[in-house]
Write a protein that holds these residues in place. Structure first.
Motif, PDB file in Angstrom:
ATOM      1  N   PRO A 157       0.822  -1.216   0.000  1.00 49.85           N
ATOM      2  CA  PRO A 157       0.000   0.000   0.000  1.00 49.85           C
ATOM      3  C   PRO A 157       0.855   1.266   0.000  1.00 49.85           C
ATOM      4  O   PRO A 157       2.015   1.263   0.415  1.00 49.85           O
ATOM      5  CB  PRO A 157      -0.788  -0.120   1.317  1.00 49.85           C
ATOM      6  CG  PRO A 157      -0.729  -1.562   1.690  1.00 49.85           C
ATOM      7  CD  PRO A 157       0.597  -2.058   1.190  1.00 49.85           C
ATOM      8  N   LYS A 158       0.265   2.356  -0.467  1.00 49.77           N
ATOM      9  CA  LYS A 158       0.924   3.659  -0.331  1.00 49.77           C
ATOM     10  C   LYS A 158       1.037   3.989   1.156  1.00 49.77           C
ATOM     11  O   LYS A 158       0.126   3.729   1.939  1.00 49.77           O
ATOM     12  CB  LYS A 158       0.118   4.743  -1.046  1.00 49.77           C
ATOM     13  CG  LYS A 158       0.050   4.556  -2.556  1.00 49.77           C
ATOM     14  CD  LYS A 158      -0.846   5.615  -3.192  1.00 49.77           C
ATOM     15  CE  LYS A 158      -0.983   5.394  -4.691  1.00 49.77           C
ATOM     16  NZ  LYS A 158      -1.928   6.360  -5.304  1.00 49.77           N
ATOM     17  N   PHE A 159       2.162   4.563   1.509  1.00 47.81           N
ATOM     18  CA  PHE A 159       2.443   4.917   2.904  1.00 47.81           C
ATOM     19  C   PHE A 159       2.221   6.407   3.075  1.00 47.81           C
ATOM     20  O   PHE A 159       2.856   7.219   2.407  1.00 47.81           O
ATOM     21  CB  PHE A 159       3.889   4.542   3.234  1.00 47.81           C
ATOM     22  CG  PHE A 159       4.314   4.847   4.638  1.00 47.81           C
ATOM     23  CD1 PHE A 159       3.662   4.293   5.724  1.00 47.81           C
ATOM     24  CD2 PHE A 159       5.406   5.677   4.872  1.00 47.81           C
ATOM     25  CE1 PHE A 159       4.077   4.561   7.023  1.00 47.81           C
ATOM     26  CE2 PHE A 159       5.835   5.946   6.157  1.00 47.81           C
ATOM     27  CZ  PHE A 159       5.163   5.394   7.236  1.00 47.81           C
ATOM     28  N   TYR A 160       1.296   6.753   3.979  1.00 43.43           N
ATOM     29  CA  TYR A 160       0.953   8.155   4.188  1.00 43.43           C
ATOM     30  C   TYR A 160       1.620   8.748   5.421  1.00 43.43           C
ATOM     31  O   TYR A 160       1.237   9.824   5.883  1.00 43.43           O
ATOM     32  CB  TYR A 160      -0.555   8.321   4.283  1.00 43.43           C
ATOM     33  CG  TYR A 160      -1.283   7.942   3.002  1.00 43.43           C
ATOM     34  CD1 TYR A 160      -0.857   8.392   1.764  1.00 43.43           C
ATOM     35  CD2 TYR A 160      -2.422   7.132   3.044  1.00 43.43           C
ATOM     36  CE1 TYR A 160      -1.516   8.051   0.601  1.00 43.43           C
ATOM     37  CE2 TYR A 160      -3.101   6.783   1.878  1.00 43.43           C
ATOM     38  CZ  TYR A 160      -2.640   7.243   0.663  1.00 43.43           C
ATOM     39  OH  TYR A 160      -3.300   6.905  -0.492  1.00 43.43           O
ATOM     40  N   GLY A 161       2.596   8.056   5.959  1.00 47.30           N
ATOM     41  CA  GLY A 161       3.379   8.642   7.036  1.00 47.30           C
ATOM     42  C   GLY A 161       3.121   8.037   8.403  1.00 47.30           C
ATOM     43  O   GLY A 161       2.191   7.265   8.625  1.00 47.30           O
ATOM     44  N   SER A 162       3.991   8.418   9.334  1.00 43.43           N
ATOM     45  CA  SER A 162       3.904   7.970  10.719  1.00 43.43           C
ATOM     46  C   SER A 162       3.477   9.152  11.588  1.00 43.43           C
ATOM     47  O   SER A 162       3.815  10.314  11.314  1.00 43.43           O
ATOM     48  CB  SER A 162       5.242   7.397  11.187  1.00 43.43           C
ATOM     49  OG  SER A 162       6.317   8.249  10.824  1.00 43.43           O
ATOM     50  N   TYR A 163       2.753   8.830  12.668  1.00 46.03           N
ATOM     51  CA  TYR A 163       2.098   9.868  13.471  1.00 46.03           C
ATOM     52  C   TYR A 163       2.099   9.492  14.942  1.00 46.03           C
ATOM     53  O   TYR A 163       2.432   8.362  15.320  1.00 46.03           O
ATOM     54  CB  TYR A 163       0.649  10.063  12.991  1.00 46.03           C
ATOM     55  CG  TYR A 163       0.544  10.496  11.544  1.00 46.03           C
ATOM     56  CD1 TYR A 163       0.452  11.846  11.204  1.00 46.03           C
ATOM     57  CD2 TYR A 163       0.555   9.561  10.515  1.00 46.03           C
ATOM     58  CE1 TYR A 163       0.388  12.244   9.880  1.00 46.03           C
ATOM     59  CE2 TYR A 163       0.492   9.948   9.181  1.00 46.03           C
ATOM     60  CZ  TYR A 163       0.402  11.287   8.872  1.00 46.03           C
ATOM     61  OH  TYR A 163       0.340  11.684   7.564  1.00 46.03           O
ATOM     62  N   THR A 164       1.709  10.458  15.759  1.00 43.77           N
ATOM     63  CA  THR A 164       1.557  10.217  17.187  1.00 43.77           C
ATOM     64  C   THR A 164       0.228  10.795  17.655  1.00 43.77           C
ATOM     65  O   THR A 164      -0.252  11.803  17.109  1.00 43.77           O
ATOM     66  CB  THR A 164       2.731  10.821  17.985  1.00 43.77           C
ATOM     67  OG1 THR A 164       2.629  10.438  19.356  1.00 43.77           O
ATOM     68  CG2 THR A 164       2.761  12.345  17.886  1.00 43.77           C
ATOM     69  N   LEU A 165      -0.353  10.148  18.649  1.00 42.88           N
ATOM     70  CA  LEU A 165      -1.650  10.547  19.190  1.00 42.88           C
ATOM     71  C   LEU A 165      -1.551  10.665  20.701  1.00 42.88           C
ATOM     72  O   LEU A 165      -0.997   9.773  21.358  1.00 42.88           O
ATOM     73  CB  LEU A 165      -2.711   9.495  18.821  1.00 42.88           C
ATOM     74  CG  LEU A 165      -4.066   9.574  19.544  1.00 42.88           C
ATOM     75  CD1 LEU A 165      -4.818  10.832  19.136  1.00 42.88           C
ATOM     76  CD2 LEU A 165      -4.897   8.322  19.238  1.00 42.88           C
TER      77      LEU A 165
END
Length: 334
Positions: A157-165
């Motif tokens: 899949p296309k990777f839309y980035g890493s994040y934090t919550l």
């Protein structure tokens, strides 16, 4: 609050309709993978009995990395895997808003969110440390998607980035949860499908796609440790009910258990010649039983003879040293 009471955990928050905002995050370098690196230590087991699950989580935040300025506002749509006792919480979400510095995400898009939440991690009945496990899974998966960037939208899949919550915790401030966002691809996994619904020629085509992908990734010095039908999506361009052999493509997911450098980081393992950066023929590796046993339900033909025929053209790449390391093609176990 009784620390030993599992019900002291709040309900898993990732329910349909829940809205939340995540911040862009650059994952730190992948954590070393050694024998027992995720096992819980004696003092940690004792600490766990003295704290509530929430207190324990707040005490051990994920590895820092670097938080960016971009943010995405999301709403949970449907669950793929959302429950206590999972290695990750996975669901589809709609993008309600994305800041201008978040590329490739627009309002109204549907994406897949994969949350590495230690509070609901399967700790194998207290045998593993959930915090080290989710750090490992997050750092490796984010790295692998970047290393395989040219395969995005094609084989992965296309990777839309890493994040934090940040999730508020009453009386304790908040706890941090890392996540990635990837492309949503309408499909079914091999685990959701029935091999008998496919002709043998179609199943051979599918298995060749699996062998080719794994070999290609291994050539880039990445070892896939979780090859399983649940991690192979089949995108059907026809009606699966009426024509299961219609044109299809394979999409591969879940790289949390991948090994960078083909093996663990134990000193002894690193002394073994892994032929980094060199192509290793399926004639050597894919005759080994462990490489394909998860897919046995899909295979009803002589596997070794088939591998010999499909990959005979790769035989000239095999050196005596490779044969010594992986075993000669003729002696690989069935």
């Amino acid at each position: 609050m009784d620390p030993s009471d599992e019900h002291s955990k709040p309900a898993v928050p990732y329910a349909k309709g829940w809205q939340f905002r995540v911040q862009a995050h650059t994952a730190p370098p992948p954590t070393p993978v050694t024998h027992g690196c995720c096992h819980i230590m004696k003092q940690e087991t004792q600490e766990k009995t003295e704290l509530s699950q929430l207190e324990w989580c707040c005490r051990y935040p994920p590895l820092p990395g670097q938080t960016g300025t971009g943010s995405v506002h999301l709403e949970v749509l449907d669950a793929f895997q959302v429950r206590d006792g999972c290695n990750a919480q996975v669901f589809t979400a709609q993008v309600l808003q994305a800041s201008s510095d978040i590329q490739h995400l627009q309002q109204g898009m549907t994406v897949v969110a994969k949350m590495y939440d230690p509070l609901y991690f399967d700790d194998d009945e207290g045998f593993v440390n959930p915090f080290r496990c989710v750090d490992k899974h997050y750092t490796y998966e984010a790295r692998v998607y970047n290393v395989l960037s040219d395969m995005q939208g094609w084989l992965i899949p296309k990777f839309y980035g890493s994040y934090t919550l940040d999730i508020p915790v009453e009386g304790l401030g908040h706890r941090e949860v890392r996540l990635i966002l990837i492309e949503y691809i309408p499909s079914k996994s091999m685990q959701q499908l029935h091999p008998k619904d496919f002709s043998q020629s179609a199943r051979k085509q599918i298995m060749k796609g699996i062998v080719d992908f794994e070999t290609m990734v291994y050539y880039r010095d990445i070892g896939l440790t979780d090859q399983h039908p649940r991690n192979v999506l089949i995108v059907q361009n026809g009606n699966l009910e009426t024509d299961p052999d219609s044109q299809r493509k394979l999409i591969f997911i879940d790289f949390a258990g991948a090994l960078l450098g083909r093996t663990r980081d134990d000193p002894m393992a690193k002394k073994i010649n892994m032929f980094y950066g060199q192509y290793i023929s399926p004639l050597l590796r894919w005759k080994q039983r462990m490489m394909r046993w998860e897919f046995d339900d899909w295979i009803d033909w002589d596997w070794d003879s088939w591998i010999d025929a499909e990959y005979a053209h790769t035989a000239p790449t095999i050196t005596p040293e490779m044969q010594e390391r992986f075993g000669p093609p003729s002696s690989c176990s069935p």
